[in-house]
Scaffold this active site. Structure first.
Site, PDB file in Angstrom:
ATOM      1  N   PHE A 207      39.468 -69.387 -36.912  1.00 37.31           N
ATOM      2  CA  PHE A 207      39.465 -70.469 -37.905  1.00 37.31           C
ATOM      3  C   PHE A 207      38.103 -70.663 -38.564  1.00 37.31           C
ATOM      4  CE2 PHE A 207      37.219 -74.393 -36.779  1.00 37.31           C
ATOM      5  CZ  PHE A 207      36.826 -74.138 -35.477  1.00 37.31           C
ATOM      6  N   LYS A 208      37.043 -70.114 -37.962  1.00 36.76           N
ATOM      7  CA  LYS A 208      35.709 -70.267 -38.539  1.00 36.76           C
ATOM      8  C   LYS A 208      35.647 -69.763 -39.986  1.00 36.76           C
ATOM      9  CE  LYS A 208      33.786 -71.514 -34.514  1.00 36.76           C
ATOM     10  NZ  LYS A 208      34.840 -71.423 -33.490  1.00 36.76           N
ATOM     11  N   ASP A 209      36.511 -68.811 -40.332  1.00 38.07           N
ATOM     12  CA  ASP A 209      36.517 -68.297 -41.706  1.00 38.07           C
ATOM     13  C   ASP A 209      36.835 -69.393 -42.729  1.00 38.07           C
ATOM     14  OD1 ASP A 209      35.971 -65.595 -41.128  1.00 38.07           O
ATOM     15  OD2 ASP A 209      38.085 -65.175 -40.728  1.00 38.07           O
TER      16      ASP A 209
ATOM     17  N   LEU B 230      33.405 -70.615 -43.218  1.00 44.02           N
ATOM     18  CA  LEU B 230      32.305 -69.646 -43.375  1.00 44.02           C
ATOM     19  C   LEU B 230      32.558 -68.619 -44.483  1.00 44.02           C
ATOM     20  CD1 LEU B 230      31.056 -69.385 -39.726  1.00 44.02           C
ATOM     21  CD2 LEU B 230      29.684 -69.942 -41.742  1.00 44.02           C
TER      22      LEU B 230
ATOM     23  N   THR C 214      32.008 -67.895 -34.415  1.00 44.12           N
ATOM     24  CA  THR C 214      31.123 -68.295 -35.514  1.00 44.12           C
ATOM     25  C   THR C 214      30.252 -67.128 -35.964  1.00 44.12           C
ATOM     26  OG1 THR C 214      30.996 -70.599 -34.863  1.00 44.12           O
ATOM     27  CG2 THR C 214      29.161 -69.769 -36.122  1.00 44.12           C
TER      28      THR C 214
END
Ligand SMILES: *Cc1c(COP(=O)(O)O)cnc(C)c1O
Length: 494
Positions: free
Chosen positions: A109-111, A114, A144
């Site tokens: 989910f960091k995308d 980011l 991350t």
């Protein structure tokens, strides 16, 4: 929109969004938070596309960035890098919703943030620090790091340097990071666990001598960790979108509450839910799910935040955290926006490894958050059962939240429609997932990817294919105390 530091002693005390995003951390060591929270006109958005909702929220909160940069930022959600259709999916599994947030290039989910930050940060820096190059220092528990490397790879005017705990991330996560390539990405292993790594990076980040040495070369430090408001803000959007989608799928009527169960580490994901709720989205309970490192569950029950405990390495490594950096933002709000209180609590944390908040502060937290935790066998049992009963394959982090959501419903009797937030593709943790569903020992990590694909007929995400054959590069393996000197040597020397 104006922002202030949670520690209440930053100079200047109030800054705009460009400064907030460029700096990452406030000069007094606190985290930047918005001074006021606007209400979101979510009822107007039932027909809106994801990127339109994102554009509105970014315009509200980042009003001092040029509109063209905000537009380029939200365009990432529709240009195919998150797959065809919506960038996130709301699926139904019996009583529970599943919000899949891992359709981006690095399969976590960091995308969601980011991929956006590499548009926002250079734009913010042009405004707040014209002409300087940006060096991003980021600590990672696995996801991350890769998302930051991928997002910032070859972005002009930026360099990104990621530090991860050696042996503390999954083999796939490590390989993803080491194979990024690009002329501006650097990956460093650190001996010790994630907390040591994150705290050492924070020390380097706030080191005046290091900053001065870098400044002489026109380099400014920034962060891609969720201490940076630019990481949290894009995450608010998917809570709004998930709510709208729940209405469209007739899981709730407009205005009826929805609960979210969130697998939690640094408290960034669930805090974005808290912001959405505070901005008028009809959310009910936010259910904070932990693994064996359940310091947050204990806090939500007792008001004592105590890091004097064993640290466990689990099969959900992105939640193997005892010092949740974003928790400071919640405490600031729950404690009546009193920077002095935050300074006292965090001084106690430094000195004694713990602090206790007053009854009223705990009550304010409990009025919104519930919490629970899952051990390794709970987690595997959920993966196995969900796969057998629903033909759905949760990753270990998602499984932790699933377990806690079911436990919460059973214990509280609250039958509000509840969405489990799914934070990573199961293939990122293929050995653990495979052995959970087959009840057999897993093969080595890269063989497990192919084996999991054969076993389930789910496809390996594109970003995880062929990793074992790509050229890998690690800059160094350091002790935590060596980070500042290494950064200076590597980036501040001619
Ligand atoms: C980062 C991460 C988490 C924890 O999210 P926080 O925002 O740090 O609380 C959970 N699951 C996965 C897969 C992650 O990558």
């Amino acid at each position: 929109m104006l922002y202030e530091s949670t520690r209440g002693s930053a100079a200047p005390p109030v800054v705009g969004a460009a400064t907030v995003i460029t700096a990452g951390l406030a000069p007094d060591g606190g985290l930047y938070v918005p001074r006021t929270l606007p209400l979101l006109p979510w009822r107007d958005w039932l027909e809106a596309d994801y990127d339109a909702v994102a554009a509105y929220i970014l315009a509200l909160m980042l009003d001092d960035l040029p509109a063209a940069d905000r537009a380029a930022a939200v365009a990432v959600y529709g240009d195919g890098r998150f797959g065809a259709g919506y960038p996130v999916l709301l699926l139904q599994a019996g009583d529970l919703g599943i919000l899949e947030l891992w359709r981006g290039p690095t399969a976590a989910f960091k995308d969601m943030a980011l991929q956006v930050l590499p548009h926002l940060l250079p734009a913010a820096a042009r405004r707040a620090a014209a002409g300087q190059k940006i060096l991003i220092l980021t600590a990672t528990s696995g996801d991350t790091g890769k998302a930051a490397l991928e997002g910032f790879r070859d972005v002009p005017g930026t360099q990104v340097c990621v530090f991860y705990p050696d042996g503390g991330v999954s083999a796939v996560q490590e390989r993803q990071m080491l194979t990024t390539g690009g002329g501006n990405t650097f990956v460093v292993g650190v001996r010790g666990n994630f907390d040591l790594c994150q705290s050492a990076v924070k020390t380097a980040f706030t080191s005046e001598p290091l900053r001065a040495a870098l400044a002489e070369r026109g380099i400014l430090l920034s962060s891609a960790n969720s201490i940076n408001w630019g990481r949290l803000l894009p995450q608010i959007v998917y809570y709004v979108w998930a709510y709208l989608e729940a209405v469209r799928q007739k899981c709730v009527r407009p205005g009826q509450p929805v609960n979210f169960a969130v697998p939690t580490g640094n408290f960034g994901n669930i805090l974005a839910g808290w912001y959405a709720r505070s901005m008028g989205l009809p959310l009910g309970r936010l259910i904070c799910a932990s693994n064996r490192n359940h310091i947050l569950t204990d806090f939500f029950h007792t008001g004592l935040y105590d890091t004097n405990r064993e640290f466990y390495r689990t099969e959900s490594p992105s939640m193997d955290i005892l010092v949740s950096s974003n928790f400071e933002r919640l405490l600031y709000e729950a404690g009546g926006r009193d920077g002095g209180k935050i300074r006292r609590w965090y001084a106690a944390l430094r000195e004694y490894g713990r602090f206790r908040v007053e009854k009223e502060v705990l009550a304010a937290c409990q009025s919104v958050f519930s919490s629970g935790w899952a051990d390794e066998s709970d987690c595997r049992a959920v993966i196995r059962r969900v796969w057998q009963e629903r033909a759905y394959l949760p990753d270990p982090h998602t499984a932790v939240a699933w377990h806690v959501a079911e436990q919460y419903r059973a214990e509280s009797g609250d039958d509000t429609y509840t969405i489990v937030v799914s934070t990573a593709s199961p293939f990122k943790f293929a050995p653990a997932v495979l052995s959970a569903i087959t009840a057999a020992p897993a093969p080595e990590p890269f063989a497990a990817l192919a084996a999991l694909e054969r076993e389930t007929d789910w496809p390996v995400p594109a970003g995880l294919r062929g990793l074992e054959n790509k050229a890998a590069r690690r800059e160094a393996l350091l002790e935590p105390g060596e980070i500042s000197a290494w950064v200076e040597e590597r980036f501040a020397r001619p």
